[in-house]
Enzyme design. Structure first.
Site, PDB file in Angstrom:
ATOM      1  N   SER A   1      12.464   5.701   7.448  1.00  0.00           N
ATOM      2  CA  SER A   1      12.116   5.333   8.826  1.00  0.00           C
ATOM      3  C   SER A   1      12.572   3.914   9.109  1.00  0.00           C
ATOM      4  O   SER A   1      12.335   2.999   8.323  1.00  0.00           O
ATOM      5  CB  SER A   1      10.597   5.446   9.007  1.00  0.00           C
ATOM      6  OG  SER A   1      10.228   5.103  10.318  1.00  0.00           O
TER       7      SER A   1
ATOM      8  N   SER B   1      11.932   4.580  14.832  1.00  0.00           N
ATOM      9  CA  SER B   1      10.759   4.141  15.584  1.00  0.00           C
ATOM     10  C   SER B   1      11.206   3.708  16.976  1.00  0.00           C
ATOM     11  O   SER B   1      11.707   2.609  17.147  1.00  0.00           O
ATOM     12  CB  SER B   1      10.080   2.985  14.851  1.00  0.00           C
ATOM     13  OG  SER B   1       9.567   3.455  13.624  1.00  0.00           O
ATOM     14  N   LEU B   2      11.028   4.584  17.933  1.00  0.00           N
ATOM     15  CA  LEU B   2      11.570   4.331  19.276  1.00  0.00           C
ATOM     16  C   LEU B   2      10.536   3.627  20.174  1.00  0.00           C
ATOM     17  O   LEU B   2      10.785   2.547  20.690  1.00  0.00           O
ATOM     18  CB  LEU B   2      12.022   5.662  19.887  1.00  0.00           C
ATOM     19  CG  LEU B   2      12.809   5.577  21.185  1.00  0.00           C
ATOM     20  CD1 LEU B   2      14.101   4.786  21.030  1.00  0.00           C
ATOM     21  CD2 LEU B   2      13.131   6.989  21.705  1.00  0.00           C
ATOM     22  N   HIS B   3       9.432   4.254  20.425  1.00  0.00           N
ATOM     23  CA  HIS B   3       8.268   3.663  21.121  1.00  0.00           C
ATOM     24  C   HIS B   3       8.434   3.320  22.593  1.00  0.00           C
ATOM     25  O   HIS B   3       7.465   2.936  23.251  1.00  0.00           O
ATOM     26  CB  HIS B   3       7.741   2.419  20.388  1.00  0.00           C
ATOM     27  CG  HIS B   3       7.532   2.641  18.938  1.00  0.00           C
ATOM     28  ND1 HIS B   3       6.748   3.651  18.442  1.00  0.00           N
ATOM     29  CD2 HIS B   3       8.043   2.000  17.844  1.00  0.00           C
ATOM     30  CE1 HIS B   3       6.758   3.615  17.118  1.00  0.00           C
ATOM     31  NE2 HIS B   3       7.546   2.643  16.740  1.00  0.00           N
TER      32      HIS B   3
ATOM     33  N   CYS C   1       6.755  -7.593   6.404  1.00  0.00           N
ATOM     34  CA  CYS C   1       7.906  -7.182   7.203  1.00  0.00           C
ATOM     35  C   CYS C   1       8.316  -8.335   8.089  1.00  0.00           C
ATOM     36  O   CYS C   1       7.474  -9.089   8.568  1.00  0.00           O
ATOM     37  CB  CYS C   1       7.546  -5.970   8.062  1.00  0.00           C
ATOM     38  SG  CYS C   1       8.963  -5.256   8.928  1.00  0.00           S
TER      39      CYS C   1
ATOM     40  N   GLU D   1       0.826  -1.191   0.000  1.00  0.00           N
ATOM     41  CA  GLU D   1       0.000   0.000   0.000  1.00  0.00           C
ATOM     42  C   GLU D   1       0.865   1.248   0.000  1.00  0.00           C
ATOM     43  O   GLU D   1       1.911   1.304   0.641  1.00  0.00           O
ATOM     44  CB  GLU D   1      -0.939  -0.036   1.203  1.00  0.00           C
ATOM     45  CG  GLU D   1      -1.969  -1.140   1.004  1.00  0.00           C
ATOM     46  CD  GLU D   1      -2.911  -1.318   2.172  1.00  0.00           C
ATOM     47  OE1 GLU D   1      -4.059  -1.691   1.912  1.00  0.00           O
ATOM     48  OE2 GLU D   1      -2.523  -1.103   3.322  1.00  0.00           O
TER      49      GLU D   1
ATOM     50  N   CYS E   1       3.647   8.267   1.351  1.00  0.00           N
ATOM     51  CA  CYS E   1       4.218   7.226   2.213  1.00  0.00           C
ATOM     52  C   CYS E   1       4.339   5.945   1.394  1.00  0.00           C
ATOM     53  O   CYS E   1       3.340   5.415   0.916  1.00  0.00           O
ATOM     54  CB  CYS E   1       3.286   7.039   3.413  1.00  0.00           C
ATOM     55  SG  CYS E   1       3.844   5.777   4.553  1.00  0.00           S
TER      56      CYS E   1
ATOM     57  N   CYS F   1       7.109  -6.276  14.915  1.00  0.00           N
ATOM     58  CA  CYS F   1       6.790  -5.355  16.010  1.00  0.00           C
ATOM     59  C   CYS F   1       5.344  -5.638  16.436  1.00  0.00           C
ATOM     60  O   CYS F   1       4.460  -5.785  15.591  1.00  0.00           O
ATOM     61  CB  CYS F   1       6.945  -3.905  15.545  1.00  0.00           C
ATOM     62  SG  CYS F   1       8.640  -3.515  15.065  1.00  0.00           S
TER      63      CYS F   1
ATOM     64  N   GLU G   1      10.835  -2.931   6.433  1.00  0.00           N
ATOM     65  CA  GLU G   1      11.968  -2.278   7.094  1.00  0.00           C
ATOM     66  C   GLU G   1      12.977  -1.909   5.993  1.00  0.00           C
ATOM     67  O   GLU G   1      13.683  -2.783   5.470  1.00  0.00           O
ATOM     68  CB  GLU G   1      12.589  -3.230   8.123  1.00  0.00           C
ATOM     69  CG  GLU G   1      13.935  -2.783   8.671  1.00  0.00           C
ATOM     70  CD  GLU G   1      13.956  -1.344   9.180  1.00  0.00           C
ATOM     71  OE1 GLU G   1      13.070  -0.948   9.946  1.00  0.00           O
ATOM     72  OE2 GLU G   1      14.875  -0.597   8.790  1.00  0.00           O
TER      73      GLU G   1
ATOM     74  N   CYS H   1       2.103  -3.485  15.218  1.00  0.00           N
ATOM     75  CA  CYS H   1       2.038  -3.066  13.811  1.00  0.00           C
ATOM     76  C   CYS H   1       1.310  -4.110  12.961  1.00  0.00           C
ATOM     77  O   CYS H   1       1.637  -5.298  13.018  1.00  0.00           O
ATOM     78  CB  CYS H   1       3.454  -2.846  13.279  1.00  0.00           C
ATOM     79  SG  CYS H   1       3.494  -2.361  11.546  1.00  0.00           S
TER      80      CYS H   1
ATOM     81  N   CYS I   1      -1.041   5.043   9.997  1.00  0.00           N
ATOM     82  CA  CYS I   1       0.192   4.354  10.386  1.00  0.00           C
ATOM     83  C   CYS I   1      -0.129   2.999  10.992  1.00  0.00           C
ATOM     84  O   CYS I   1      -0.975   2.894  11.864  1.00  0.00           O
ATOM     85  CB  CYS I   1       0.931   5.124  11.465  1.00  0.00           C
ATOM     86  SG  CYS I   1       1.369   6.754  11.021  1.00  0.00           S
TER      87      CYS I   1
ATOM     88  N   ASN J   1      -2.951   3.327  16.265  1.00  0.00           N
ATOM     89  CA  ASN J   1      -4.092   3.016  15.403  1.00  0.00           C
ATOM     90  C   ASN J   1      -4.420   1.537  15.516  1.00  0.00           C
ATOM     91  O   ASN J   1      -3.585   0.703  15.168  1.00  0.00           O
ATOM     92  CB  ASN J   1      -3.762   3.330  13.941  1.00  0.00           C
ATOM     93  CG  ASN J   1      -3.717   4.810  13.687  1.00  0.00           C
ATOM     94  OD1 ASN J   1      -4.644   5.534  14.020  1.00  0.00           O
ATOM     95  ND2 ASN J   1      -2.613   5.272  13.121  1.00  0.00           N
TER      96      ASN J   1
END
Ligand code: SAH
Length: 368
Positions: A202, A224-226, A117, A97, A110, A121, A171, A124, A344, A301
């Site tokens: 990213s 992407s820290l989170h 992936c 997408e 984007c 994570c 990634e 996600c 996202c 999300n």
């Protein structure tokens, strides 16, 4: 390279250096590369017959050895807020997408770098899909080319692409060579000609990849820290076990300390009761305050099957206030395209998970 036709090379796969080498390989002057890149990326032309500054003989020869084939648009969805999402197919049941997000003064595209992936994570949707394969350069830059076509190649219009972010599926640093060639076409004036700060890669924090990127090309970096500490980050981003926060911070500091005026943005998805406590905000301040950076807070999300929920609005505001009082520059990302699942972490595409994720992951890590 894209295996569209085994005998003919897809010119979407070539950055400027590779394009020059290609023309030399067929006995032509390297300046033909500039002409070709301008036809493809400035004029949006993929038909050799329309390339009037090439001789008829050369056009015929090109038709024998090369093609210019973008991926296919399988569907297009338009959100009430103007966000557009395309499902882009590559054959074999694979699709990714690509999302265009119009804002007042800019339009962000984007794009995806892998089908699925391998990083898994936990928050996600793409991770939950599994991994199929890397995209080729043609499939990555083709997303930008297709979107530019669909938006009318408007160089000044309202729905113009001003920024490109590799924040879609995959990634990017695990698909290094194809991604860097696509980045170079985004940056190159013969290609899309975006300034360095308008192209953002990213990453979930692949430390050796960040170091290689720094040595290779000038683009903006997003990480992407989170989570502000290892134990929590490991539960969200399993890659943290291999590259813990201290190492990641070191590679980010190196990235911005170069002669280039580079920036790093940290992305932090706020998940209810998981990483949104005021203490997390204070820890984050201690972690980031000495690094010239920006913090992007992303309300989580939800997607089907997830156990996580979005932090309530007052907690997001409180979190932002604490980090800003601590001296960080922090914005809250507005959720866009929710009605078409274009936000996202909601990008799922179509992934035929052909291998076990963990095995794929190990293989990819060995290549770094
Ligand atoms: N693998 C890269 C590129 C994907 S970027 C990376 O991890 O950075 C996708 C961005 O959306 C990342 O910042 C990611 O953390 C964020 N994201 C993923 N799932 C999300 C979700 N469900 N809600 C909000 N943000 C999410």
């Amino acid at each position: 390279m894209t295996a569209v036709d085994t005998n003919r090379i897809n010119l979407f796969d070539l950055d400027e250096i590779q394009m020059r080498a290609f023309f030399e390989s067929i006995g032509e002057k390297p300046f033909r590369a500039s002409q070709m890149l301008k036809w493809i990326y400035h004029q949006g032309i993929t038909d050799f017959d329309q390339m009037t500054n090439l001789s008829i003989e050369l056009r015929r020869r090109l038709g024998q050895v090369a093609i210019i084939e973008p991926p296919r648009v399988l569907s297009e969805q338009l959100s009430i807020d103007g966000t557009t999402k395309w499902l882009i197919g590559f054959g074999g049941g694979n699709a990714v997408e690509t999302v265009f997000i119009p804002e007042t003064n800019r339009g962000t595209l984007c794009i995806s770098s892998q089908v699925g992936c391998a990083l898994n994570c936990t928050f996600c949707a793409t991770g939950a899909q599994g991994f199929n394969r890397n995209l080729s350069t043609a499939e990555i830059i083709g997303q930008v080319w297709l979107a530019a076509q669909a938006l009318g190649h408007e160089r000044n219009g309202k729905r113009r692409i001003t920024n490109v972010v590799l924040m879609g599926m995959g990634e990017p640093l695990l698909n290094f060579d194809a991604v860097v060639a696509a980045l170079s076409l985004l940056r190159n004036d013969l290609g899309f000609g975006f300034a360095a700060k308008r192209v953002t890669l990213s990453t979930a924090g692949l430390v050796p990849g960040i170091e290689r990127l720094r040595e290779t090309i000038d683009v903006a970096l997003a990480v992407s820290l989170h989570a502000p500490e290892d134990a929590l980050r490991e539960t969200l981003v399993p890659l943290n076990r291999k590259y813990p926060i201290a190492e990641l911070m070191k590679s980010c500091a190196d990235y911005v300390s170069d002669k280039h005026k580079r920036t790093v943005t940290f992305e932090y998805t706020l998940i209810d009761g998981v990483n949104d406590h005021p203490d997390h905000a204070r820890q984050l301040v201690r972690l980031l305050r000495r690094l010239p950076s920006k913090l992007n807070l992303i309300p989580f999300n939800p997607f089907p099957g997830t156990r996580y929920r979005c932090s309530p609005e007052h907690r997001i505001r409180e979190f932002q206030e604490i980090v800003m009082a601590g001296g960080l520059i922090a914005t809250v990302r507005k959720t866009r395209g929710n009605d078409i699942d274009a936000a996202c972490g909601q990008l799922a595409g179509k992934v035929l998970d052909r291998t076990r994720r963990s095995q794929m992951f190990r293989e990819q890590m060995q290549r770094i």
